[in-house]
Design a protein around this motif. Structure first.
Motif, PDB file in Angstrom:
ATOM      1  N   ARG A 134      29.382  50.135 -28.171  1.00 18.70           N
ATOM      2  CA  ARG A 134      28.571  49.737 -27.014  1.00 18.70           C
ATOM      3  C   ARG A 134      27.935  48.373 -27.265  1.00 18.70           C
ATOM      4  O   ARG A 134      27.975  47.488 -26.411  1.00 18.70           O
ATOM      5  CB  ARG A 134      27.498  50.777 -26.718  1.00 18.70           C
ATOM      6  N   ASP A 135      27.334  48.201 -28.447  1.00 15.17           N
ATOM      7  CA  ASP A 135      26.695  46.925 -28.760  1.00 15.17           C
ATOM      8  C   ASP A 135      27.726  45.805 -28.837  1.00 15.17           C
ATOM      9  O   ASP A 135      27.467  44.672 -28.405  1.00 15.17           O
ATOM     10  CB  ASP A 135      25.936  47.024 -30.084  1.00 15.17           C
ATOM     11  N   ALA A 136      28.902  46.125 -29.381  1.00 15.31           N
ATOM     12  CA  ALA A 136      29.943  45.107 -29.482  1.00 15.31           C
ATOM     13  C   ALA A 136      30.379  44.644 -28.099  1.00 15.31           C
ATOM     14  O   ALA A 136      30.536  43.443 -27.857  1.00 15.31           O
ATOM     15  CB  ALA A 136      31.128  45.653 -30.266  1.00 15.31           C
ATOM     16  N   GLN A 137      30.599  45.580 -27.170  1.00 19.37           N
ATOM     17  CA  GLN A 137      31.034  45.190 -25.830  1.00 19.37           C
ATOM     18  C   GLN A 137      29.995  44.302 -25.147  1.00 19.37           C
ATOM     19  O   GLN A 137      30.345  43.286 -24.539  1.00 19.37           O
ATOM     20  CB  GLN A 137      31.309  46.406 -24.957  1.00 19.37           C
ATOM     21  N   LEU A 138      28.721  44.653 -25.257  1.00 20.48           N
ATOM     22  CA  LEU A 138      27.671  43.851 -24.639  1.00 20.48           C
ATOM     23  C   LEU A 138      27.615  42.452 -25.248  1.00 20.48           C
ATOM     24  O   LEU A 138      27.469  41.454 -24.538  1.00 20.48           O
ATOM     25  CB  LEU A 138      26.319  44.553 -24.788  1.00 20.48           C
ATOM     26  N   ALA A 139      27.749  42.375 -26.570  1.00 22.46           N
ATOM     27  CA  ALA A 139      27.635  41.077 -27.245  1.00 22.46           C
ATOM     28  C   ALA A 139      28.884  40.216 -27.059  1.00 22.46           C
ATOM     29  O   ALA A 139      28.815  38.997 -27.203  1.00 22.46           O
ATOM     30  CB  ALA A 139      27.364  41.290 -28.730  1.00 22.46           C
ATOM     31  N   LEU A 140      30.016  40.819 -26.741  1.00 28.73           N
ATOM     32  CA  LEU A 140      31.240  40.057 -26.510  1.00 28.73           C
ATOM     33  C   LEU A 140      31.242  39.373 -25.153  1.00 28.73           C
ATOM     34  O   LEU A 140      32.001  38.417 -24.941  1.00 28.73           O
ATOM     35  CB  LEU A 140      32.464  40.971 -26.610  1.00 28.73           C
ATOM     36  N   GLU A 141      30.428  39.827 -24.221  1.00 28.14           N
ATOM     37  CA  GLU A 141      30.440  39.247 -22.880  1.00 28.14           C
ATOM     38  C   GLU A 141      29.939  37.812 -22.893  1.00 28.14           C
ATOM     39  O   GLU A 141      29.129  37.419 -23.735  1.00 28.14           O
ATOM     40  CB  GLU A 141      29.583  40.093 -21.941  1.00 28.14           C
ATOM     41  N   ALA A 142      30.441  37.032 -21.948  1.00 25.16           N
ATOM     42  CA  ALA A 142      30.010  35.640 -21.839  1.00 25.16           C
ATOM     43  C   ALA A 142      28.543  35.566 -21.456  1.00 25.16           C
ATOM     44  O   ALA A 142      28.036  36.415 -20.720  1.00 25.16           O
ATOM     45  CB  ALA A 142      30.853  34.927 -20.786  1.00 25.16           C
ATOM     46  N   LYS A 164      25.067  34.625 -19.577  1.00 24.60           N
ATOM     47  CA  LYS A 164      24.825  34.601 -18.137  1.00 24.60           C
ATOM     48  C   LYS A 164      24.965  33.197 -17.559  1.00 24.60           C
ATOM     49  O   LYS A 164      25.474  33.027 -16.450  1.00 24.60           O
ATOM     50  CB  LYS A 164      23.433  35.156 -17.828  1.00 24.60           C
ATOM     51  N   ASP A 165      24.509  32.179 -18.294  1.00 21.35           N
ATOM     52  CA  ASP A 165      24.583  30.820 -17.739  1.00 21.35           C
ATOM     53  C   ASP A 165      26.032  30.383 -17.546  1.00 21.35           C
ATOM     54  O   ASP A 165      26.366  29.677 -16.592  1.00 21.35           O
ATOM     55  CB  ASP A 165      23.814  29.827 -18.608  1.00 21.35           C
ATOM     56  N   ILE A 192      32.790  34.823 -30.712  1.00 21.76           N
ATOM     57  CA  ILE A 192      33.270  35.356 -29.436  1.00 21.76           C
ATOM     58  C   ILE A 192      32.073  35.926 -28.707  1.00 21.76           C
ATOM     59  O   ILE A 192      31.447  36.879 -29.190  1.00 21.76           O
ATOM     60  CB  ILE A 192      34.319  36.454 -29.644  1.00 21.76           C
ATOM     61  N   GLY A 193      31.730  35.367 -27.543  1.00 23.83           N
ATOM     62  CA  GLY A 193      30.489  35.774 -26.906  1.00 23.83           C
ATOM     63  C   GLY A 193      29.343  35.444 -27.845  1.00 23.83           C
ATOM     64  O   GLY A 193      29.073  34.273 -28.118  1.00 23.83           O
ATOM     65  N   GLN A 194      28.690  36.479 -28.384  1.00 22.88           N
ATOM     66  CA  GLN A 194      27.612  36.272 -29.344  1.00 22.88           C
ATOM     67  C   GLN A 194      27.964  36.786 -30.736  1.00 22.88           C
ATOM     68  O   GLN A 194      27.104  36.800 -31.624  1.00 22.88           O
ATOM     69  CB  GLN A 194      26.360  36.997 -28.854  1.00 22.88           C
TER      70      GLN A 194
END
Length: 217
Positions: A194-202, A204-205, A168-170
């Motif tokens: 915090r790290d989980a939320q950032l890594a879950l995001e799609a 940029k490309d 999921i995301g990364q």
């Protein structure tokens, strides 16, 4: 309370914590096929807008359900980068009731996910992201219902098997539970929220590709 006429127009923007579900068409609803989770963004007398994993075509009929507003039905009127807007079809009496619900609405943690396993379960700021299954590497859209540093609840256009590996995301993890609008994933490692939320995001490309696909936004 001031009496409202069915023609009164009310709109509430910027909603962030109201989760619900939506189904497509008139067929029996099945998770991962035509039943998905969503996050309410806007509610009005005659329309609503949601963040969603699967974006229907213009004119498709949708039934959306939220604890605060009940079942709402209508056609898709606008496709968004991360979801869609739909018109609401209802009688004058139902419109009056709907307006009263909007008037009385105070945003709290409204959610269809009833088994929140601990107080650390959070709602991501940008819930729509991508998911990859272990047997293939091509991404599909999904919606993160909630998350913690240990795992996430997800709604996607498939229902996996228990134990299936996904990204999921990364963040990689294994499916540990299925429920009516999605499934729960336990990450292979533990993270800060915090790290989980950032890594879950799609990535940029992918987000840039979505913006190119929806240039009017």
């Amino acid at each position: 309370m001031t009496e409202l006429s069915p023609q009164a127009s009310i709109v509430v923007h910027g909603i962030t914590t109201v989760s619900g579900r939506y189904s497509l068409g008139a067929r029996p609803a099945h998770a991962g096929l035509n039943l998905f989770a969503c996050r309410l963004r806007m509610i009005a007398t005659t329309s609503l807008g949601v963040a969603a994993p699967i974006i229907p075509q213009l004119g498709d009929m949708v039934t959306a359900r939220f604890a605060a507003f009940g079942a709402l039905q209508g056609p898709v009127t606008r496709r968004l980068e991360d979801g869609f807007e739909m018109a609401l079809l209802m009688s004058s009496a139902r419109t009056l009731e709907h307006n009263e619900r909007i008037n009385n609405f105070t945003e709290t943690l409204w959610t269809e996910t009833t088994n929140r396993r601990s107080s650390e379960r959070l709602l991501p700021k940008n819930p729509r992201t991508i998911i990859c299954r272990g047997q293939d590497e091509w991404p599909q859209p999904c919606l993160v219902i909630d998350y913690s540093g240990r795992g996430a609840a997800v709604s996607a256009p498939f229902q996996p098997a228990i134990g299936e590996l996904v990204t999921i995301g990364q963040l990689e993890g294994a499916v540990v539970r299925l429920f009516d609008i999605g499934f729960a994933v336990q990450f292979t490692e533990h993270y800060s929220t915090r790290d989980a939320q950032l890594a879950l995001e799609a990535p940029k490309d992918w987000r840039h590709a979505m913006r190119r696909a929806f240039p009017s936004l």
